[in-house]
Motif scaffolding. Sequence first.
Motif, short mmCIF file in Angstrom:
data_model
loop_
_atom_site.label_atom_id
_atom_site.label_comp_id
_atom_site.label_asym_id
_atom_site.label_seq_id
_atom_site.Cartn_x
_atom_site.Cartn_y
_atom_site.Cartn_z
N ALA A 1 0.83 -1.21 0.00
CA ALA A 1 0.00 0.00 0.00
C ALA A 1 0.86 1.25 0.00
N ASP A 2 1.99 1.20 0.69
CA ASP A 2 2.89 2.34 0.75
C ASP A 2 3.41 2.68 -0.64
N ARG A 3 3.78 1.67 -1.40
CA ARG A 3 4.29 1.93 -2.75
C ARG A 3 3.21 2.59 -3.63
N GLU A 4 2.00 2.06 -3.59
CA GLU A 4 0.94 2.59 -4.44
C GLU A 4 0.53 4.00 -4.03
N ALA A 5 0.38 4.21 -2.72
CA ALA A 5 -0.06 5.52 -2.24
C ALA A 5 1.02 6.59 -2.48
N ARG A 6 2.28 6.22 -2.31
CA ARG A 6 3.36 7.17 -2.58
C ARG A 6 3.38 7.57 -4.06
N ALA A 7 3.20 6.59 -4.93
CA ALA A 7 3.20 6.90 -6.36
C ALA A 7 2.07 7.87 -6.70
N TRP A 8 0.91 7.65 -6.10
CA TRP A 8 -0.22 8.57 -6.31
C TRP A 8 0.09 9.96 -5.78
N PHE A 9 0.62 10.04 -4.56
CA PHE A 9 0.92 11.33 -3.95
C PHE A 9 1.97 12.08 -4.76
N ASN A 10 2.96 11.37 -5.23
CA ASN A 10 4.01 12.00 -6.03
C ASN A 10 3.47 12.57 -7.33
N SER A 11 2.38 11.98 -7.83
CA SER A 11 1.80 12.45 -9.09
C SER A 11 1.01 13.74 -8.94
N ILE A 12 0.68 14.12 -7.71
CA ILE A 12 -0.14 15.30 -7.49
C ILE A 12 0.63 16.58 -7.81
N GLY A 13 1.93 16.57 -7.54
CA GLY A 13 2.74 17.74 -7.85
C GLY A 13 2.60 18.87 -6.86
N LYS A 14 2.22 18.55 -5.62
CA LYS A 14 2.05 19.59 -4.61
C LYS A 14 3.39 20.12 -4.11
N TYR A 15 4.34 19.20 -3.87
CA TYR A 15 5.62 19.60 -3.29
C TYR A 15 6.78 19.20 -4.21
N ASP A 16 7.94 19.82 -3.97
CA ASP A 16 9.12 19.37 -4.68
C ASP A 16 9.59 18.05 -4.05
N ASP A 17 10.58 17.42 -4.67
CA ASP A 17 10.99 16.09 -4.24
C ASP A 17 11.44 16.05 -2.78
N ARG A 18 12.16 17.07 -2.35
CA ARG A 18 12.64 17.09 -0.96
C ARG A 18 11.48 17.16 0.02
N LYS A 19 10.52 18.02 -0.26
CA LYS A 19 9.39 18.16 0.65
C LYS A 19 8.49 16.93 0.61
N LYS A 20 8.33 16.34 -0.57
CA LYS A 20 7.51 15.12 -0.66
C LYS A 20 8.13 14.01 0.16
N SER A 21 9.43 13.84 0.04
CA SER A 21 10.11 12.79 0.79
C SER A 21 10.00 13.04 2.29
N LYS A 22 10.16 14.29 2.70
CA LYS A 22 10.06 14.62 4.12
C LYS A 22 8.65 14.38 4.63
N TYR A 23 7.66 14.80 3.87
CA TYR A 23 6.27 14.64 4.29
C TYR A 23 5.92 13.17 4.49
N LEU A 24 6.30 12.34 3.54
CA LEU A 24 5.93 10.93 3.60
C LEU A 24 6.75 10.17 4.64
N ASN A 25 8.06 10.38 4.68
CA ASN A 25 8.91 9.64 5.60
C ASN A 25 8.77 10.13 7.03
N TYR A 26 8.65 11.43 7.19
CA TYR A 26 8.54 12.04 8.51
C TYR A 26 7.19 11.71 9.14
#
Length: 337
Positions: free
Chosen positions: A34-59
């Motif tokens: 589920a983590d892989r699928e949901a991350r792929a979806w969230f990354n497709s939204i384009g809300k944050y840059d890569d650094r912020k996306k990684s921080k949001y999801l991992n943090y």
Amino acid sequence: MISTTLPSQFCLQDLTAITGRVCELRVNRYQAEADREARAWFNSIGKYDDRKKSKYLNYGKFDLFAALSFPDADLKHLVTCYMFLLWAFCVCATDDLSDEGDFQSKPDNVQAAHDVSVRVVNEPGAPRPEYPYAAMFYDLLKRFRETSTPGAYKRFIHAWEEWCGSQVTQSRNRSQDRIPSVDEFILMRRATVGAAMAEAIIEYSLDLDLPDEVFENPIIRAMSDATNDLMTWPNDLCSFNKEQSDGDYQNLVFCIMNERKVGLQEGIDILTEMLAQRVNDYAELKNKLPSFGADVDKELACYLHALENFVQGAVLWYYLSPSKTRRKVMPQLHFLI
């Protein structure tokens, strides 16, 4: 406004042991998928840059939150539940996870953001909106409608409408540095935490088809209030240190301190005692459950067990996610998962 200087530390009990008297902790086996699928979806939204996306999801550890809160969902439903958490925390974030803290203190901006999402509800056949939060909501509702019962969907939308209003109210309180009374805050907090939406998502996660009469029953409604408090009050206890350091006073601990004219530790202890009493309330209410017929009773038992799983998963997640605690606390809780 709290004017006294806060002490440098306070003692917090193991809240999972308190709620664990009536709520079981379990983990979904599809967490990684589920983590892989949901991350792929969230990354497709384009809300944050890569650094912020990684921080949001991992943090945020949202994969753990989803797995703990929906332990019996299959993979498809768990992905939707995970998407729900990502959307909800994006919209109401007030911390350094997403740069939305200043946004949440401006009620007009919050109202405008919610207004954009209204079209998603009222015009489900309309094109997917470009506004990121509304686009996330569009995708979430599309998946929800695929397998949800009409009743669960109706309850989700009604809960979302109430949640929107509560977010604006809380934003106004933040902008005015207003600390509500304890009773007022408890009622408002039941809406701001989004528990009613979570209840509808729980129905969806297990493809349950409970009739409206179940949720209209006064015992069920009282149990809903109790579980809402069981998941909300630990949130305020665990996030107190982070919120006070951010200058955010929309927290039940602050309301208790302000209303009862007590210090921090006493405020913490009072709320912890209130939590223990709510556990007792829930147990007593569950013993008074009426019968709705054999078939409905069976589904209701599944729903209540899933709701208890959600509560316990949320309470543990509060300790483990830096989005709720400024520092790691009670590391011994890691053994529970």
